[in-house]
Write a protein that holds these residues in place. Structure first.
Motif, PDB file in Angstrom:
ATOM      1  N   SER A  30      54.439 129.571  41.433  1.00 53.90           N
ATOM      2  CA  SER A  30      53.347 129.302  42.365  1.00 53.90           C
ATOM      3  C   SER A  30      52.382 130.489  42.383  1.00 53.90           C
ATOM      4  CB  SER A  30      53.904 129.088  43.774  1.00 53.90           C
ATOM      5  OG  SER A  30      54.438 130.307  44.275  1.00 53.90           O
ATOM      6  N   THR A 104      68.161 120.603  47.944  1.00 53.73           N
ATOM      7  CA  THR A 104      67.046 120.679  48.887  1.00 53.73           C
ATOM      8  C   THR A 104      67.566 120.844  50.307  1.00 53.73           C
ATOM      9  OG1 THR A 104      65.710 119.295  47.446  1.00 53.73           O
ATOM     10  CG2 THR A 104      64.975 119.503  49.734  1.00 53.73           C
ATOM     11  N   SER A 111      55.626 121.855  50.534  1.00 55.23           N
ATOM     12  CA  SER A 111      56.588 122.908  50.242  1.00 55.23           C
ATOM     13  C   SER A 111      58.012 122.415  50.489  1.00 55.23           C
ATOM     14  CB  SER A 111      56.314 124.153  51.091  1.00 55.23           C
ATOM     15  OG  SER A 111      56.527 123.872  52.457  1.00 55.23           O
ATOM     16  N   GLN A 113      62.210 124.128  50.707  1.00 53.93           N
ATOM     17  CA  GLN A 113      63.147 125.233  50.572  1.00 53.93           C
ATOM     18  C   GLN A 113      64.421 124.651  49.986  1.00 53.93           C
ATOM     19  OE1 GLN A 113      65.139 127.215  53.967  1.00 53.93           O
ATOM     20  NE2 GLN A 113      64.285 129.087  53.107  1.00 53.93           N
ATOM     21  N   ASN A 128      61.830 128.934  47.422  1.00 47.97           N
ATOM     22  CA  ASN A 128      60.749 128.134  47.995  1.00 47.97           C
ATOM     23  C   ASN A 128      59.935 127.503  46.879  1.00 47.97           C
ATOM     24  OD1 ASN A 128      61.166 128.752  50.830  1.00 47.97           O
ATOM     25  ND2 ASN A 128      60.594 130.826  50.260  1.00 47.97           N
ATOM     26  N   GLN A 130      56.480 125.257  45.979  1.00 57.65           N
ATOM     27  CA  GLN A 130      55.155 124.902  46.463  1.00 57.65           C
ATOM     28  C   GLN A 130      54.543 123.881  45.520  1.00 57.65           C
ATOM     29  OE1 GLN A 130      53.694 126.180  49.302  1.00 57.65           O
ATOM     30  NE2 GLN A 130      55.615 127.238  49.641  1.00 57.65           N
TER      31      GLN A 130
END
Length: 132
Positions: A30, A104, A111, A113, A128, A130
């Protein structure tokens, strides 16, 4: 669904890293990750002892390790993106991904995490993702 896409993206990223394909691996990062590598590079090149001592133990190890392992001429020619590519291509980053998967934890807007699993077992590492 998004969780399937996240797992597929992680697997493609992991494959690129394990095959030492820095150009392909960096394409999965990202803009926030690339910013991190820009800052890391600046610290590797310019941070003095007082600055380095203020950082986390992990950051200190990275900075000092990469100062030792990478040529000054290379460092001066890099930006964050090319630093990351070089780390992957020289096997200085990512070897620990072998056998890892992700699960997940949370999805929100663009987004997610995820928890990094080692051979299916929980780890203290979270990543993380994105969507850009």
């Amino acid at each position: 669904r998004d969780t399937k896409a996240i797992k597929e993206t992680f697997e493609a990223f992991k494959t690129a890293v394990l095959q030492q394909d820095g150009a392909k691996a960096v394409a999965y990062l990202s803009s926030n990750s690339l910013d991190y590598y820009d800052i890391l590079l600046q610290n590797i090149i310019h941070a003095d002892q007082a600055t380095v001592e203020q950082l986390s133990s992990a950051a200190i190890l990275q900075i000092l390790g990469y100062r030792h392992l990478l040529l000054k001429e290379d460092l001066l020619s890099f930006d964050g993106k090319t630093l990351y590519q070089a780390l992957v291509e020289r096997q200085l980053w990512g070897g620990q991904l072998e056998g890892n998967t992700v699960e997940t934890v949370s999805l929100q807007d663009n987004s997610a995490q995820v928890e990094l699993l080692a051979e299916g077992a929980s780890t203290p590492t979270f990543l993380n993702f994105q969507k850009e």
